[in-house]
Design an enzyme around this catalytic site. Structure first.
Site, mmCIF file in Angstrom:
data_model
loop_
_atom_site.group_PDB
_atom_site.id
_atom_site.type_symbol
_atom_site.label_atom_id
_atom_site.label_comp_id
_atom_site.label_asym_id
_atom_site.label_seq_id
_atom_site.Cartn_x
_atom_site.Cartn_y
_atom_site.Cartn_z
ATOM 1 N N VAL A 235 1.256 -4.977 5.690
ATOM 2 C CA VAL A 235 1.586 -4.207 6.892
ATOM 3 C C VAL A 235 1.116 -2.757 6.745
ATOM 4 C CG1 VAL A 235 3.492 -3.365 8.328
ATOM 5 C CG2 VAL A 235 3.551 -5.706 7.446
ATOM 6 N N ASP B 166 11.656 1.671 -1.315
ATOM 7 C CA ASP B 166 11.289 1.092 -0.015
ATOM 8 C C ASP B 166 12.426 1.393 0.980
ATOM 9 O OD1 ASP B 166 9.361 -1.665 0.839
ATOM 10 O OD2 ASP B 166 10.949 -0.923 2.162
ATOM 11 N N HIS C 189 -0.067 -1.314 -2.449
ATOM 12 C CA HIS C 189 1.290 -1.168 -2.975
ATOM 13 C C HIS C 189 1.780 -2.479 -3.544
ATOM 14 C CE1 HIS C 189 1.594 -2.266 1.289
ATOM 15 N NE2 HIS C 189 2.677 -2.935 0.941
ATOM 16 N N PHE C 190 2.600 -2.340 -4.568
ATOM 17 C CA PHE C 190 3.258 -3.481 -5.207
ATOM 18 C C PHE C 190 4.763 -3.314 -5.012
ATOM 19 C CE2 PHE C 190 0.049 -5.684 -7.846
ATOM 20 C CZ PHE C 190 -1.034 -4.855 -7.602
#
Ligand code: 5GP
Length: 141
Positions: A98, A34, A103-104
């Site tokens: 968002v 991320d 996604h995790f």
């Protein structure tokens, strides 16, 4: 619920149109750092197949993502000497989502260390690259 938008950021990452720091990949899933980490070593795990979130995702993709989450969580615990791991996943804006490709979040945690707020600061690319490399080594080992 809105339809899947193939122009979302994670779809572009999957197509190689945007860069990412890859941690793991298999036939059905992709894991990468991320860019605005809420904890050191914050990884995102996504299905390769298009879906907005868990509400429109195929169960087979969910199962594949769960397997990858487990692998990444174990590698992150080892790599970052984490005391625990938090898995987060948001569905639709009301649920805190968002980016609209499923996604995790896999978040290494340490006793007494709170999560940073979401989307606060972009991490330096060399830091993310080094963390991704450490995680890839742990996953290979
Ligand atoms: P959400 O709030 O939808 O659950 O999480 C979206 C996540 O995507 C956030 O943690 C944010 O930091 C991350 N993110 C947003 N844009 C990018 C990007 O371009 N690359 C990467 N690697 N992560 C991103």
């Amino acid at each position: 619920m809105a339809a899947y938008d193939p122009k979302n950021i994670f779809a572009a990452i999957l197509k190689g149109q945007l860069p990412s720091h890859k941690v793991y990949e298999d036939e059905l899933t992709y894991a990468f750092m991320d860019i605005m980490p809420r904890a050191e070593g914050h990884v995102l795990v996504i299905p390769k197949a298009p879906s907005r979130n868990i509400l429109d995702m195929e169960p087979e993709d969910l199962a594949a993502v769960a397997r990858t989450i487990k692998k990444v969580a174990l590698a992150a615990r080892e790599t970052f000497k984490a005391d625990g791991i938090t898995i987060l996943q948001a569905n639709e804006s009301a649920g805190g989502q968002v980016v609209f490709h499923t996604h995790f979040h896999v978040l290494p945690r340490w006793n007494g260390v709170p999560l940073r707020p979401a989307a606060q600061e972009v991490e330096k690319p060399d830091v993310l690259a080094a963390q991704a490399e450490q995680l890839r080594k742990a996953l290979d080992g």
